[in-house]
Design a protein around this motif. Sequence first.
Motif, PDB file in Angstrom:
ATOM      1  N   VAL A 234      18.843  28.017 -29.100  1.00  0.00           N
ATOM      2  CA  VAL A 234      19.703  29.205 -29.167  1.00  0.00           C
ATOM      3  C   VAL A 234      20.841  28.998 -30.164  1.00  0.00           C
ATOM      4  N   PHE A 235      21.498  27.836 -30.113  1.00  0.00           N
ATOM      5  CA  PHE A 235      22.623  27.579 -31.013  1.00  0.00           C
ATOM      6  C   PHE A 235      22.155  27.452 -32.471  1.00  0.00           C
ATOM      7  N   GLN A 236      21.032  26.809 -32.684  1.00  0.00           N
ATOM      8  CA  GLN A 236      20.505  26.690 -34.040  1.00  0.00           C
ATOM      9  C   GLN A 236      20.156  28.053 -34.618  1.00  0.00           C
ATOM     10  N   LYS A 237      19.549  28.903 -33.798  1.00  0.00           N
ATOM     11  CA  LYS A 237      19.174  30.240 -34.267  1.00  0.00           C
ATOM     12  C   LYS A 237      20.408  31.055 -34.628  1.00  0.00           C
ATOM     13  N   ALA A 238      21.531  30.793 -33.963  1.00  0.00           N
ATOM     14  CA  ALA A 238      22.779  31.499 -34.273  1.00  0.00           C
ATOM     15  C   ALA A 238      23.442  30.960 -35.533  1.00  0.00           C
ATOM     16  N   GLY A 239      22.889  29.883 -36.113  1.00  0.00           N
ATOM     17  CA  GLY A 239      23.430  29.333 -37.351  1.00  0.00           C
ATOM     18  C   GLY A 239      24.292  28.110 -37.175  1.00  0.00           C
ATOM     19  N   ALA A 240      24.334  27.557 -35.957  1.00  0.00           N
ATOM     20  CA  ALA A 240      25.207  26.413 -35.699  1.00  0.00           C
ATOM     21  C   ALA A 240      24.700  25.150 -36.388  1.00  0.00           C
ATOM     22  N   ASN A 241      25.641  24.305 -36.748  1.00  0.00           N
ATOM     23  CA  ASN A 241      25.343  22.966 -37.242  1.00  0.00           C
ATOM     24  C   ASN A 241      25.420  22.036 -36.038  1.00  0.00           C
ATOM     25  N   ILE A 242      24.274  21.602 -35.530  1.00  0.00           N
ATOM     26  CA  ILE A 242      24.220  20.819 -34.299  1.00  0.00           C
ATOM     27  C   ILE A 242      24.558  19.358 -34.585  1.00  0.00           C
ATOM     28  N   LYS A 243      25.538  18.836 -33.858  1.00  0.00           N
ATOM     29  CA  LYS A 243      25.891  17.425 -33.912  1.00  0.00           C
ATOM     30  C   LYS A 243      25.691  16.833 -32.522  1.00  0.00           C
ATOM     31  N   THR A 244      25.250  15.582 -32.466  1.00  0.00           N
ATOM     32  CA  THR A 244      24.989  14.952 -31.179  1.00  0.00           C
ATOM     33  C   THR A 244      25.939  13.783 -30.927  1.00  0.00           C
ATOM     34  N   ILE A 245      26.181  13.523 -29.637  1.00  0.00           N
ATOM     35  CA  ILE A 245      26.947  12.344 -29.219  1.00  0.00           C
ATOM     36  C   ILE A 245      26.138  11.619 -28.145  1.00  0.00           C
ATOM     37  N   PRO A 246      26.307  10.301 -28.036  1.00  0.00           N
ATOM     38  CA  PRO A 246      25.512   9.522 -27.085  1.00  0.00           C
ATOM     39  C   PRO A 246      25.846   9.860 -25.637  1.00  0.00           C
ATOM     40  N   ILE A 247      24.940   9.449 -24.769  1.00  0.00           N
ATOM     41  CA  ILE A 247      25.149   9.562 -23.323  1.00  0.00           C
ATOM     42  C   ILE A 247      24.896   8.188 -22.702  1.00  0.00           C
ATOM     43  N   ASP A 248      25.517   7.942 -21.569  1.00  0.00           N
ATOM     44  CA  ASP A 248      25.283   6.708 -20.822  1.00  0.00           C
ATOM     45  C   ASP A 248      25.280   7.039 -19.342  1.00  0.00           C
ATOM     46  N   GLU A 249      25.478   6.045 -18.505  1.00  0.00           N
ATOM     47  CA  GLU A 249      25.416   6.251 -17.062  1.00  0.00           C
ATOM     48  C   GLU A 249      26.561   7.094 -16.523  1.00  0.00           C
ATOM     49  N   GLN A 250      27.563   7.417 -17.358  1.00  0.00           N
ATOM     50  CA  GLN A 250      28.675   8.268 -16.944  1.00  0.00           C
ATOM     51  C   GLN A 250      28.660   9.631 -17.642  1.00  0.00           C
ATOM     52  N   GLY A 251      27.542   9.955 -18.264  1.00  0.00           N
ATOM     53  CA  GLY A 251      27.436  11.239 -18.951  1.00  0.00           C
ATOM     54  C   GLY A 251      27.715  11.106 -20.433  1.00  0.00           C
ATOM     55  N   ILE A 252      28.156  12.182 -21.062  1.00  0.00           N
ATOM     56  CA  ILE A 252      28.413  12.143 -22.508  1.00  0.00           C
ATOM     57  C   ILE A 252      29.574  11.198 -22.803  1.00  0.00           C
ATOM     58  N   ASP A 253      29.505  10.544 -23.956  1.00  0.00           N
ATOM     59  CA  ASP A 253      30.539   9.595 -24.363  1.00  0.00           C
ATOM     60  C   ASP A 253      31.716  10.367 -24.959  1.00  0.00           C
ATOM     61  N   VAL A 254      32.729  10.617 -24.167  1.00  0.00           N
ATOM     62  CA  VAL A 254      33.865  11.423 -24.605  1.00  0.00           C
ATOM     63  C   VAL A 254      34.697  10.678 -25.649  1.00  0.00           C
ATOM     64  N   ASP A 255      34.716   9.355 -25.598  1.00  0.00           N
ATOM     65  CA  ASP A 255      35.424   8.582 -26.628  1.00  0.00           C
ATOM     66  C   ASP A 255      34.805   8.821 -28.004  1.00  0.00           C
ATOM     67  N   GLN A 256      33.485   8.886 -28.047  1.00  0.00           N
ATOM     68  CA  GLN A 256      32.783   9.179 -29.313  1.00  0.00           C
ATOM     69  C   GLN A 256      33.129  10.591 -29.792  1.00  0.00           C
ATOM     70  N   LEU A 257      33.265  11.508 -28.857  1.00  0.00           N
ATOM     71  CA  LEU A 257      33.656  12.875 -29.215  1.00  0.00           C
ATOM     72  C   LEU A 257      35.057  12.884 -29.825  1.00  0.00           C
ATOM     73  N   ALA A 258      35.959  12.113 -29.235  1.00  0.00           N
ATOM     74  CA  ALA A 258      37.327  12.028 -29.762  1.00  0.00           C
ATOM     75  C   ALA A 258      37.336  11.486 -31.180  1.00  0.00           C
ATOM     76  N   GLU A 259      36.486  10.493 -31.458  1.00  0.00           N
ATOM     77  CA  GLU A 259      36.384   9.948 -32.811  1.00  0.00           C
ATOM     78  C   GLU A 259      35.852  10.999 -33.778  1.00  0.00           C
ATOM     79  N   LYS A 260      34.880  11.749 -33.350  1.00  0.00           N
ATOM     80  CA  LYS A 260      34.289  12.782 -34.207  1.00  0.00           C
ATOM     81  C   LYS A 260      35.309  13.873 -34.536  1.00  0.00           C
TER      82      LYS A 260
END
Length: 491
Positions: A234-260
Amino acid sequence: MSSPAEIPFLSFIHLDRDTKTPIYLQLAQQLINAIQRGYLVAGIKMPGSRTLSELLKLHRKTVIAAYEDLHHQGWIAIHPNRGAYVMDNQTKINERPYDALVSLASYPSQTGYAFKQSNILDNPFEQSNCTYQFNDGTPDIRLTEIKQLSSLYSATLKRKNTLKKIDNPLYTGNYFREQLSNYLNSSRGLHISKDNLLITRSSEVSLYIIAQLLVEPNDVVVVAELGLFTANMVFQKAGANIKTIPIDEQGIDVDQLAEKLKTTKIRAVYITPHHHYPTTVSLSAQRRVQLLQLAQSHGFIIIEDDYDYDFQYEKSTIMPLASADVNGMVIYVGSFGKSLTPSFSSGFVVAPKNFINEMQKYMGILDRQGDIVMEQVLGEMIAEGDIHRHLKKSLKIYQERRNNCCALLAKHFGHQAAFNVPNGGLAVWLEWNIPVSLLQLAKVCQKKDLFIPQNILYQNRKTTAMRIGFGHLTIEEMKNSLEIISSSLVQ
């Protein structure tokens, strides 16, 4: 071959005596159209001029003139003492004045015009006739009390006030929204009114409208490295530039998001924090707080998809991020009635009123009224407590199936794979620690009557895993299914 007497000429011959076009020409043109559309098939004998004139209440000479015109154009062949026949492709070329008959008997296989096509939206789901089938975690329709639901629907449909609502194109379904907002407030710690709620047909429809409102071409939308593929589509069809962040046993890596965020302007973050799709892990409390703080300071939107909140097996439950959002940065997406049959469930969006008002404009075009009768039934099921009773009853069964599935996984694959017992949801995330081609495994299993669709298989250089849904399988069905996998691994 049908005889001329069996052909319903009156259904496709309609003559207008008030126009300037001669009747015989009208008749000839409409007979040509009937041949093109296959009403009069090639080689069939036409009725005699006297018979057709009596049927159409015309002078016989009018029919003769029409037949002669068709004969000269090459649509029929007239044989003395035999009659007139619709021309076919076996007729010799010198007996007809054109190369081939034009046929409209079959609908065109392709358009004669260009249009936008997208491989982004290709259907990712597969089907099979195997006795046993895995999926990514769906309820068991067999647990639904169909008779009760059908009687509720029938009774609601028969009420006079329901018919008035159906007949009113401006009806907005306030009753269901009021009941659902009360239900969400009591079960998920929200503080909303009906004005903060939009009802949709499904979570996919909700995400589609959200993407239309929020995403401009090349806007960055962050998703988990492993995530819900339909949302990404859905997001790609709307024209979004999809970026990914890692996940671990606590869910998405929010520290990696902060760096991004230090180098990238992010429009939105899409998450499934309660039971991350597909790994089923929950986003930790610390990361939830951190994510809300980042959204406030950097101005990105959190799209929280709580696709299976109702399926929780532990006494201590984690509230949605939306329940702690005081700055209006979270859009909460979910589904209601998922434990019922798919036709008795609906999607919803929770957001500040100004955003809901704008979404409603889209709904006014896509689905102005929605399913009024169904919404009334669901509203009454909330008010009468039927939803709570059904969910409580089905949760015991799903918890038993979860425990059974995990016990069987440990028994069959204890040294070959690893998994955690999920605290909710309807699926288990199984990671293989042995070399195995999952696609090849699926092919072998299908020959043994177990279908494993590709959308639950995750295999790359870092991951070899499966998301195994247990909700739709009985204890015996799960036992047989996992035995098939076990026997297929040794081959």
